[in-house]
Scaffold this motif. Structure first.
Motif: not given
Length: 206
Positions: A136-159
């Motif tokens: 890319l040659g530049e940063p990615l604007l990002s945030t953790t993929l943590l959905l509302p009302d869930e305690e842990e982020p998803m860990t599987q790409g297919w999910e």
């Protein structure tokens, strides 16, 4: 419908990196792996992407977004940093840390904390993320993929592909990610303040 890219975790295929970087440059919102957990990311100036991230995660304007940078030279374009803080951050990167610092004028206003004028920055220790950032040659604007009302982020790409198929444009999957978000250190006041204990060791900042 989101495009799904399966990428080798140690030797990511160049054609995949080309495709994903091309999508990001044309306004795509992606889910991608990091050294802590999956993240949502888009191009820095992508207002629609930012709005979509806010909607997916139901974030208010006090949320600290993160600029995921390839290296320290890139990070230094976007935050104000003195010598003591420079040394502390340099010693901890790349790694599973997010640092909150005063932003420079290079950072779009809508990304800043409304009162502090700060932004999160980090340099991940992850082969695929680093390869994508290099392409890319530049940063990615990002945030953790943590959905509302869930305690842990998803860990599987297919999910992620199944659940977010109609709200993201692409999923980059290099295998299982951890569930622990980054450790967040706020340096905006000059001294290290541990805001969140996560994947990065906090001992050096205690």
């Amino acid at each position: 419908m989101a495009k799904y890219f399966d990428v080798h975790p140690e030797n990511p295929q160049q054609r995949v990196l080309d495709n994903v970087a091309g999508l990001v440059r044309t306004g795509a919102l992606i889910a991608y792996p990091t050294d802590s957990c999956f993240a949502l990311g888009c191009q820095l100036g992508n207002r629609e992407g930012l709005a979509r991230i806010r909607q997916i995660r139901q974030l208010d304007d006090r949320h600290h977004f993160t600029l995921v940078c390839q290296n320290f030279a890139q990070l230094g374009q976007f935050v104000q940093i003195d010598n003591n803080v420079f040394r502390a951050i340099k010693a901890a990167t790349p790694g599973s840390y997010t640092f909150i610092l005063p932003a420079t004028s290079e950072v779009p206003r809508q990304l800043l904390h409304p009162k502090k004028k700060t932004v999160g920055v980090r340099i991940p220790d992850h082969v695929v993320t680093q390869a994508l950032l290099a392409e890319l040659g530049e940063p990615l604007l990002s945030t953790t993929l943590l959905l509302p009302d869930e305690e842990e982020p998803m860990t599987q790409g297919w999910e992620i592909k199944e659940r977010l198929d109609h709200v993201v444009d692409a999923v980059l999957d290099s295998g299982d990610c951890g569930t622990e978000p980054t450790t967040v250190i706020d340096f905006s006041g000059g001294e290290a303040e541990i805001v969140r204990r996560g994947a990065g060791d906090t001992a050096r900042f205690e």
